[in-house]
Enzyme design. Structure first.
Site, PDB file in Angstrom:
ATOM      1  CE1 TYR A   1      -3.702  -2.394   0.546  1.00  0.00           C
ATOM      2  CE2 TYR A   1      -4.663  -0.297   1.171  1.00  0.00           C
ATOM      3  CZ  TYR A   1      -4.811  -1.612   0.789  1.00  0.00           C
ATOM      4  OH  TYR A   1      -6.062  -2.131   0.659  1.00  0.00           O
TER       5      TYR A   1
ATOM      6  CE  LYS B   1       1.078 -17.517  -2.333  1.00  0.00           C
ATOM      7  NZ  LYS B   1       0.115 -18.630  -2.436  1.00  0.00           N
TER       8      LYS B   1
ATOM      9  CG  ASP C   1      -2.849 -19.969  -1.033  1.00  0.00           C
ATOM     10  OD1 ASP C   1      -2.268 -19.909   0.076  1.00  0.00           O
ATOM     11  OD2 ASP C   1      -2.418 -20.685  -1.973  1.00  0.00           O
TER      12      ASP C   1
ATOM     13  CG  ASP D   1      -8.259  -4.231   1.616  1.00  0.00           C
ATOM     14  OD1 ASP D   1      -9.178  -3.683   2.253  1.00  0.00           O
ATOM     15  OD2 ASP D   1      -8.193  -4.239   0.370  1.00  0.00           O
TER      16      ASP D   1
ATOM     17  CG  ASP E   1     -13.973  -6.224   2.495  1.00  0.00           C
ATOM     18  OD1 ASP E   1     -13.809  -5.493   3.499  1.00  0.00           O
ATOM     19  OD2 ASP E   1     -14.352  -5.793   1.390  1.00  0.00           O
TER      20      ASP E   1
HETATM   21  C1  IPM Z   1     -10.464  -0.582   3.915  1.00  0.00           C
HETATM   22  C2  IPM Z   1     -10.684  -0.004   2.538  1.00  0.00           C
HETATM   23  C3  IPM Z   1      -9.490   0.884   2.211  1.00  0.00           C
HETATM   24  C4  IPM Z   1      -8.269  -0.009   2.151  1.00  0.00           C
HETATM   25  C5  IPM Z   1      -9.636   1.722   0.941  1.00  0.00           C
HETATM   26  C6  IPM Z   1     -10.884   2.578   0.967  1.00  0.00           C
HETATM   27  C7  IPM Z   1      -8.427   2.573   0.699  1.00  0.00           C
HETATM   28  O1  IPM Z   1     -10.887  -1.002   1.621  1.00  0.00           O
HETATM   29  O2  IPM Z   1     -10.357   0.189   4.879  1.00  0.00           O
HETATM   30  O3  IPM Z   1     -10.394  -1.802   4.022  1.00  0.00           O
HETATM   31  O4  IPM Z   1      -7.995  -0.626   1.115  1.00  0.00           O
HETATM   32  O5  IPM Z   1      -7.577  -0.104   3.150  1.00  0.00           O
HETATM   33 MG    MG Z   2     -11.015  -2.930   2.461  1.00  0.00          MG
END
Ligand code: IPM
Ligand code: MG
Length: 362
Positions: free
Chosen positions: A135, A190, A222, A246, A250
């Site tokens: 990042y 990884k 993975d 990240d 999710d």
């Molecule tokens: C998160 C989001 C952010 C990230 C984006 C909006 C930059 O997806 O906070 O997980 O990738 O970190």
């Molecule tokens: Mg995110």
């Protein structure tokens, strides 16, 4: 104590408004100041993270953040897109430790895409390193960007990088968090392909020697993605880098069926923190008054606990949220047959009422 309130874009303003009402109900004495961030700040000041907003965030004890982003900014130069605001805040405030709990609320088991028995009682804590990794490694394509894209470019790259202190400090955070839970840490890497993550694994292993009471295991990313949908309850504390975190956070959030419920905290070394819901700005439902404010309200609770030293107030918010769910109130995202569908404002009202009632009856 000072809180910077940054509602941002999309549903951000609606959900943050409810969290503020909940905070106001608690009768605590702190100052709150609101500022623009993300697309809203770009529209007003030409930059997603204006100087004044950054200054306010820096001088506050905590930041309560809504969400940023909208597809309409996809054509902007990368450095001006709403997402840069949150990345800039993380970097400038040194918010390296991101806590993303994935909890399956008892009443919401049916809202998951997984079978109830796989997720009932699920309580995972994902700890994502937030200021390093690919990042923040130097990108190359940026130099030739036109409208945020790279027409005619022959290549583009971003650099994956971690330093020893960066890995050490997030590893300490994970082991210490595990000590307060089931004393197990899974470090996700990884290492079979990436040198950066062999290094990560080695450093986490070294730090782990200082925590002989905590069990450490390692998993490739993975496989971790697969295990999360196969047997999520095997995990307790998961620690990983910025990009894998990240993605996995999710995944973990969605499999609880409650992404609209999940708060997050991003802390620096002095416990100054940014608190935001785990979900995004949801431009598709913005302005309709139907977004779920509970993740933001629970983020405010995390803020009280971690940065403002008000654990009792945090408990009061969390138990109010549980009682509202127990009454069967649901926003559209978590609604199921037999429950009562409410909007953003009504959900906020219900939490406020539950807190007030508890205060009166003790
Ligand atoms: C998160 C989001 C952010 C990230 C984006 C909006 C930059 O997806 O906070 O997980 O990738 O970190
Ligand atoms: Mg995110």
């Amino acid at each position: 104590m000072k809180i910077a309130v940054l509602p941002g874009d999309g549903i951000g303003t609606e959900i943050v408004a409810e969290a503020i009402r909940v905070l106001d109900t608690l009768d605590l004495s702190f100052e709150m100041e609101t500022a623009l961030v993300g697309g809203a700040a770009y529209e007003a000041h030409g930059h997603p993270l204006p100087e004044a907003t950054l200054k306010l965030a820096k001088e506050s004890d905590a930041v309560l953040f809504g969400a940023v982003g909208d597809w309409k900014y996809d054509k902007l130069e990368r450095s001006l897109r709403p997402e840069q605001a949150i990345l800039g805040l993380r970097k400038n405030l040194g918010l390296f430790a991101n806590f993303r709990p994935a909890i399956c609320y008892e009443q919401l088991v049916g809202a998951s895409s997984l079978k109830p028995e796989l997720i009932a009682g699920l309580d995972i804590l994902i700890i994502r390193e937030l200021t390093g990794d690919i990042y923040f490694g130097a990108p190359r394509g940026r130099r030739t960007a036109v409208d945020g894209h790279f027409p005619g470019a022959e290549e583009a790259f971003d650099t994956m990088r971690y330093s020893r202190p960066e890995v050490e400090r997030i590893a300490h955070v994970a082991f210490q968090a595990a000590r307060k839970r089931s004393k197990r840490v899974t470090s996700v890497d990884k290492a079979n392909v990436l040198e950066t993550f062999q290094f990560w694994k080695d450093v986490v292993t070294e730090v782990g020697k200082e925590y002989p009471d905590v069990e450490l295991d390692h998993m490739y990313v993975d496989n971790a993605a697969m295990q999360l949908v196969k047997a999520p309850k095997k995990f307790d504390v998961v620690v990983t880098g910025n990009m894998f975190g990240d993605i996995l956070s999710d995944e973990a959030a969605m499999l609880t069926g409650s992404i609209g419920m999940l708060p997050s905290a991003s802390l620096n070394a002095s416990n100054q923190g940014l608190y935001e819901p785990s979900h995004g700005s949801a431009p598709d439902i913005a302005g309709q008054g139907i977004a779920n404010p509970l993740a933001t309200i629970l983020s405010a609770a995390m803020m009280l606990r971690f940065s403002l030293n008000q654990p009792e107030a945090a408990d009061r918010i969390e138990s109010a949220v549980k009682s509202v769910l127990a009454r069967g109130l649901r926003t559209a995202d978590i609604w199921s047959a037999g429950t009562t569908k409410v909007g953003t404002r009504e959900m906020g009202d219900a939490v406020v009422a539950a807190i007030t009632k508890k205060t009166i009856t003790g």
